[in-house]
Scaffold this active site. Structure first.
Site, PDB file in Angstrom:
ATOM      1  CE  LYS A 134       0.792   1.557   4.402  1.00 45.65           C
ATOM      2  NZ  LYS A 134       1.549   2.724   4.734  1.00 45.65           N
ATOM      3  CB  VAL A 171      11.947  -5.366   4.544  1.00 46.64           C
ATOM      4  CG1 VAL A 171      11.793  -5.547   6.046  1.00 46.64           C
ATOM      5  CG2 VAL A 171      11.582  -6.658   3.827  1.00 46.64           C
ATOM      6  CG  MET A 208       5.950   0.883   0.572  1.00 47.07           C
ATOM      7  SD  MET A 208       6.977   0.445  -0.806  1.00 47.07           S
ATOM      8  CE  MET A 208       5.720   0.027  -1.979  1.00 47.07           C
ATOM      9  CB  ALA A 209       1.445  -2.091   4.772  1.00 39.27           C
ATOM     10  N   GLY A 210       4.442  -4.173   4.041  1.00 36.75           N
ATOM     11  CA  GLY A 210       4.765  -5.522   3.563  1.00 36.75           C
ATOM     12  C   GLY A 210       4.373  -6.601   4.566  1.00 36.75           C
ATOM     13  N   GLY A 211       4.738  -6.419   5.807  1.00 40.59           N
ATOM     14  CA  GLY A 211       4.407  -7.406   6.842  1.00 40.59           C
ATOM     15  C   GLY A 211       2.901  -7.497   7.068  1.00 40.59           C
ATOM     16  CB  SER A 212       0.278  -4.899   7.370  1.00 39.73           C
ATOM     17  OG  SER A 212       0.964  -4.235   8.399  1.00 39.73           O
ATOM     18  CG  ASP A 241      -0.609  -0.004   8.041  1.00 35.54           C
ATOM     19  OD1 ASP A 241      -1.446   0.888   8.261  1.00 35.54           O
ATOM     20  OD2 ASP A 241       0.596   0.221   7.803  1.00 35.54           O
TER      21      ASP A 241
HETATM   22  P1  ATP Z   1       4.388  -0.342   7.661  1.00 34.57           P
HETATM   23  O1  ATP Z   1       4.101   0.324   6.369  1.00 34.57           O
HETATM   24  O2  ATP Z   1       3.235  -1.147   8.188  1.00 34.57           O
HETATM   25  O3  ATP Z   1       5.001   0.564   8.670  1.00 34.57           O
HETATM   26  P2  ATP Z   1       6.954  -1.377   7.109  1.00 34.57           P
HETATM   27  O4  ATP Z   1       7.173  -1.358   5.633  1.00 34.57           O
HETATM   28  O5  ATP Z   1       7.509  -0.271   7.893  1.00 34.57           O
HETATM   29  O6  ATP Z   1       5.417  -1.505   7.339  1.00 34.57           O
HETATM   30  P3  ATP Z   1       7.493  -4.197   7.277  1.00 34.57           P
HETATM   31  O7  ATP Z   1       8.369  -4.357   6.088  1.00 34.57           O
HETATM   32  O8  ATP Z   1       6.092  -4.625   7.137  1.00 34.57           O
HETATM   33  O9  ATP Z   1       7.550  -2.665   7.754  1.00 34.57           O
HETATM   34  O10 ATP Z   1       8.129  -4.960   8.537  1.00 34.57           O
HETATM   35  C1  ATP Z   1       9.090  -4.401   9.388  1.00 34.57           C
HETATM   36  C2  ATP Z   1       9.751  -5.453  10.298  1.00 34.57           C
HETATM   37  O11 ATP Z   1       8.824  -6.464  10.706  1.00 34.57           O
HETATM   38  C3  ATP Z   1      10.892  -6.192   9.607  1.00 34.57           C
HETATM   39  O12 ATP Z   1      12.112  -5.670  10.038  1.00 34.57           O
HETATM   40  C4  ATP Z   1      10.746  -7.658   9.998  1.00 34.57           C
HETATM   41  O13 ATP Z   1      11.749  -8.077  10.904  1.00 34.57           O
HETATM   42  C5  ATP Z   1       9.432  -7.760  10.715  1.00 34.57           C
HETATM   43  N1  ATP Z   1       8.511  -8.678  10.007  1.00 34.57           N
HETATM   44  C6  ATP Z   1       7.747  -9.610  10.590  1.00 34.57           C
HETATM   45  N2  ATP Z   1       7.022 -10.273   9.678  1.00 34.57           N
HETATM   46  C7  ATP Z   1       7.320  -9.759   8.475  1.00 34.57           C
HETATM   47  C8  ATP Z   1       6.893 -10.048   7.142  1.00 34.57           C
HETATM   48  N3  ATP Z   1       5.994 -11.013   6.864  1.00 34.57           N
HETATM   49  N4  ATP Z   1       7.417  -9.311   6.134  1.00 34.57           N
HETATM   50  C9  ATP Z   1       8.311  -8.321   6.407  1.00 34.57           C
HETATM   51  N5  ATP Z   1       8.757  -8.029   7.628  1.00 34.57           N
HETATM   52  C10 ATP Z   1       8.271  -8.730   8.681  1.00 34.57           C
END
Ligand code: ATP
Length: 288
Positions: free
Chosen positions: A14, A97, A101-105, A138
């Site tokens: 997202k 990561v 972009m909410a990859g984990g979510s 998210d």
């Molecule tokens: P948001 O936009 O929700 O803030 P983000 O892009 O900042 O997301 P993510 O990439 O979703 O952050 O994840 C951040 C941390 O969560 C990573 O450093 C990782 O260790 C942990 N994590 C746990 N599960 C996952 C997953 N399925 N994919 C990516 N990271 C994950």
């Protein structure tokens, strides 16, 4: 219905077309107003029936342990439904990561969605959103997808008119940003300009890409950009290479630009890749 043994789900990342912080909640979390948009940058989540609970992330540096959002989502699903089952989860990650972009979510949301289909349980979208918010703010949006207004910590969601087709260039510099740190450092009193959320919604309703792009705004740039000036450099590079507008997504550091056509988007992608401030540079479109 035939018994399914394997389900594949595309899990879109997202962007926040607008992100405003409007106050503090009694819980201590920030009270947000956001316009969310799913994009065609997907993770591929493959789920197979199994006696065990396993996770593989081929080619990714993210650890496949019990802290992973996909494992947490599967456990939350099995716990709520009482289903005595296991699942093999394979996630082919594409979303940068710690990028905002909410990859984990989206992995969590798609795991719940896929396990629901695999076992034919028909859990409602509302229930999956309710289970999801315990895993991350998210996650409910990632269950809903499309174009939405998100309020509160991001869990109060209203579906709005889908945005028209947009050419979007994503560029992530080689830095990782801690979302928590950005919110901790945000000085609410120091925010000079808040995005016009109603204005962007009107522009979306009018299906006017130029007005949508011009109405974008993200108050978290006030924190992340001074910490990492490369974000501003990438924004300016996109603007001087034809972007209608460019902005940071979420707490950063990913920058995205809205472009008028494919050709300009391709030309800017080539420029950014050559320049090297951002290693991950992708062309995407909105996913409604
Ligand atoms: P948001 O936009 O929700 O803030 P983000 O892009 O900042 O997301 P993510 O990439 O979703 O952050 O994840 C951040 C941390 O969560 C990573 O450093 C990782 O260790 C942990 N994590 C746990 N599960 C996952 C997953 N399925 N994919 C990516 N990271 C994950």
């Amino acid at each position: 219905m035939a018994r399914l043994n394997c389900v594949t789900v595309l899990a879109p990342a997202k962007l926040n077309l607008a992100l405003d912080v409007v106050g503090l909640l009694p819980s201590g979390y920030h009270d947000l107003d956001m316009t969310m948009q799913a994009i065609t940058l997907y993770e591929r989540v493959v789920l197979r029936r199994s006696p065990y609970l396993n996770l593989r992330l081929p080619g990714s540096l993210v650890a496949p342990n019990n802290k992973n959002t996909a494992i947490k989502a599967a456990l939350a699903f099995f716990d709520y439904t009482g289903l005595l089952a296991g699942v093999d989860i394979t996630i082919y990650k594409n979303t940068p990561v710690r990028a905002g972009m909410a990859g984990g979510s989206t992995d969590a949301a798609s795991t719940m969605f896929g396990v629901n289909r695999l076992f034919g349980l028909n859990l409602s979208m509302g229930k999956m959103m309710e289970l999801g918010v315990r895993l991350g703010a998210d996650v409910p949006y990632c269950v809903m997808r499309g174009t939405a207004l998100a309020e509160g910590i991001g869990e109060k969601l209203t579906r709005i008119t889908p945005v028209p087709h947009m050419w979007i260039l994503i560029a992530k510099p080689q830095i990782n940003v801690s979302t928590r740190l950005v919110y901790e450092q945000l000085d609410m009193g120091g925010i000079q300009k808040h995005p016009d959320i109603d204005g962007i919604i009107r522009a979306i309703e009018a299906q006017d890409v130029v007005r949508i792009a011009q109405s974008m705004g993200n108050v978290l740039e006030n924190v992340t950009v001074p910490l990492y000036p490369v974000i501003e450099t990438i924004k300016q590079d996109m603007l001087s290479h034809g972007a209608i507008n460019a902005m940071m997504s979420g707490s950063g550091p990913t920058v995205f630009g809205i472009f008028p056509d494919e050709q300009t988007t391709l030309a800017c992608q080539a420029f950014l890749k050559k320049k090297g401030d951002a290693r991950q540079v992708y062309i995407t479109e909105n996913f409604n």
